[in-house]
Design a protein around this motif. Structure first.
Motif, PDB file in Angstrom:
ATOM      1  N   ALA A  84      25.207  26.689  49.313  1.00  0.00           N
ATOM      2  CA  ALA A  84      24.046  26.529  50.268  1.00  0.00           C
ATOM      3  C   ALA A  84      24.355  25.098  50.935  1.00  0.00           C
ATOM      4  O   ALA A  84      24.000  24.749  51.732  1.00  0.00           O
ATOM      5  CB  ALA A  84      22.591  26.593  49.789  1.00  0.00           C
ATOM      6  N   ALA A  85      24.562  24.089  49.676  1.00  0.00           N
ATOM      7  CA  ALA A  85      24.772  22.611  50.366  1.00  0.00           C
ATOM      8  C   ALA A  85      25.916  22.566  51.132  1.00  0.00           C
ATOM      9  O   ALA A  85      26.033  21.827  52.157  1.00  0.00           O
ATOM     10  CB  ALA A  85      25.099  21.918  48.961  1.00  0.00           C
ATOM     11  N   SER A  86      27.038  23.488  50.953  1.00  0.00           N
ATOM     12  CA  SER A  86      28.484  23.336  51.633  1.00  0.00           C
ATOM     13  C   SER A  86      28.068  23.916  53.050  1.00  0.00           C
ATOM     14  O   SER A  86      28.443  23.469  54.028  1.00  0.00           O
ATOM     15  CB  SER A  86      29.461  24.242  50.792  1.00  0.00           C
ATOM     16  N   PRO A  90      27.298  21.063  57.351  1.00  0.00           N
ATOM     17  CA  PRO A  90      27.837  20.902  58.922  1.00  0.00           C
ATOM     18  C   PRO A  90      26.715  21.102  59.755  1.00  0.00           C
ATOM     19  O   PRO A  90      26.632  20.956  61.013  1.00  0.00           O
ATOM     20  CB  PRO A  90      28.797  21.997  58.867  1.00  0.00           C
ATOM     21  N   ILE A  91      25.829  21.996  59.231  1.00  0.00           N
ATOM     22  CA  ILE A  91      24.497  22.268  59.990  1.00  0.00           C
ATOM     23  C   ILE A  91      23.669  21.017  60.376  1.00  0.00           C
ATOM     24  O   ILE A  91      23.378  20.754  61.610  1.00  0.00           O
ATOM     25  CB  ILE A  91      23.474  23.442  59.443  1.00  0.00           C
ATOM     26  N   LEU A  92      23.468  20.204  59.492  1.00  0.00           N
ATOM     27  CA  LEU A  92      22.703  18.963  59.557  1.00  0.00           C
ATOM     28  C   LEU A  92      23.259  18.143  60.556  1.00  0.00           C
ATOM     29  O   LEU A  92      22.975  17.232  61.258  1.00  0.00           O
ATOM     30  CB  LEU A  92      22.626  18.265  58.277  1.00  0.00           C
ATOM     31  N   ILE A  93      24.969  18.032  60.487  1.00  0.00           N
ATOM     32  CA  ILE A  93      25.593  17.249  61.530  1.00  0.00           C
ATOM     33  C   ILE A  93      25.768  17.882  62.897  1.00  0.00           C
ATOM     34  O   ILE A  93      25.450  17.064  63.673  1.00  0.00           O
ATOM     35  CB  ILE A  93      27.199  17.317  60.891  1.00  0.00           C
ATOM     36  N   PHE A 118      33.128  17.464  50.473  1.00  0.00           N
ATOM     37  CA  PHE A 118      31.737  16.652  50.884  1.00  0.00           C
ATOM     38  C   PHE A 118      32.239  15.312  50.967  1.00  0.00           C
ATOM     39  O   PHE A 118      31.475  14.426  51.793  1.00  0.00           O
ATOM     40  CB  PHE A 118      31.069  16.747  49.570  1.00  0.00           C
ATOM     41  N   THR A 119      33.435  14.535  50.636  1.00  0.00           N
ATOM     42  CA  THR A 119      33.841  13.313  50.760  1.00  0.00           C
ATOM     43  C   THR A 119      34.129  13.296  52.530  1.00  0.00           C
ATOM     44  O   THR A 119      33.672  12.375  53.159  1.00  0.00           O
ATOM     45  CB  THR A 119      35.216  12.906  50.314  1.00  0.00           C
ATOM     46  N   TYR A 120      34.873  14.284  52.804  1.00  0.00           N
ATOM     47  CA  TYR A 120      35.189  14.416  54.235  1.00  0.00           C
ATOM     48  C   TYR A 120      34.020  14.530  55.185  1.00  0.00           C
ATOM     49  O   TYR A 120      33.875  13.806  56.115  1.00  0.00           O
ATOM     50  CB  TYR A 120      36.181  15.436  54.529  1.00  0.00           C
ATOM     51  N   LYS A 121      33.113  15.576  54.778  1.00  0.00           N
ATOM     52  CA  LYS A 121      31.946  15.583  55.803  1.00  0.00           C
ATOM     53  C   LYS A 121      30.873  14.201  56.024  1.00  0.00           C
ATOM     54  O   LYS A 121      30.240  14.081  56.715  1.00  0.00           O
ATOM     55  CB  LYS A 121      31.193  16.870  55.284  1.00  0.00           C
TER      56      LYS A 121
END
Length: 218
Positions: A84-86, A90-93, A118-121
């Motif tokens: 769900a976090a993954s 990208p949705i929040l972004i 998660f580091t990249y995002k």
């Protein structure tokens, strides 16, 4: 899989069949919240691309509903909360909620230190938020970690260098931007990764074309 390769119409046509099954499961047992992972993701992205999918039945703007459904899973067990976090980052972004995206990435990195995705995002969110120094530090560190590993398909290095080039260009560091572009353009990919790589190779080529005008040739 199909959305990854830009086959959005096929992806959402097939997704509609799956989401009907998930809805039935949720209606039969509302306590079975794992289905919200699929429902939330589908509700958001189908709404996001609804202009392309005018022919599909029952489409309306369910972006906020999709976000709420994914958020509901974050405090549950990791079987559902991690994906769900993954999916939510990208949705929040995409919604330009950059601070929320950074916070969620930081939360996940506490559980999974040095996690590439998660580091990249997080770096991406900082860049889009306009915090270039934070973004650059993250991308440089991630590049070092990728280069230190035995297996490297060069996708993450390409993505990092793409953002570094754009960041340096924004700051007027044209030599550094050009150098990152040229480093990015030498990577080689297999046929599968080449499709994903093209999304980032295009902006790399565009940045290089612009910054070359500012880099004196002797």
């Amino acid at each position: 899989f199909q959305a990854r390769y830009k086959k959005f119409l096929t992806a959402f046509r097939n997704g509609w069949t799956g989401v009907l099954l998930l809805k039935q499961l949720h209606e039969q047992d509302s306590a079975f919240t794992d289905v919200l992972l699929g429902l939330g993701t589908y509700n958001y992205w189908s709404s996001k691309f609804s202009r392309m999918l005018w022919w599909m039945p029952g489409l309306e703007d369910k972006r906020e509903e999709g976000i709420r459904q994914l958020r509901k899973l974050l405090d549950g067990d990791r079987i559902a909360s991690d994906p769900a976090a993954s999916n939510l980052v990208p949705i929040l972004i995409a919604e330009e909620h950059y601070a929320d995206a950074v916070a969620l990435c930081q939360r996940m990195l506490k559980a999974y230190p040095n996690h590439r995705y998660f580091t990249y995002k997080m770096g991406e969110a900082f860049f889009l938020k306009g915090d270039l120094s934070q973004a650059e530090g993250i991308f440089v560190d991630l590049l070092d970690r990728c280069d230190a590993e035995k297996f490297n398909n060069f996708i993450y290095p390409l993505m990092c260098r793409s953002y570094l080039a754009r960041s340096y260009e924004k700051r007027g560091a044209y030599h550094k931007a050009a150098a990152e572009c040229r480093r990015a353009l030498v990577y080689k990919y297999n046929a599968t990764d080449q499709v994903e790589a093209e999304e980032f190779l295009t902006p790399v080529r565009e940045v290089l074309s612009r910054v070359e005008k500012h880099v004196p040739v002797k």
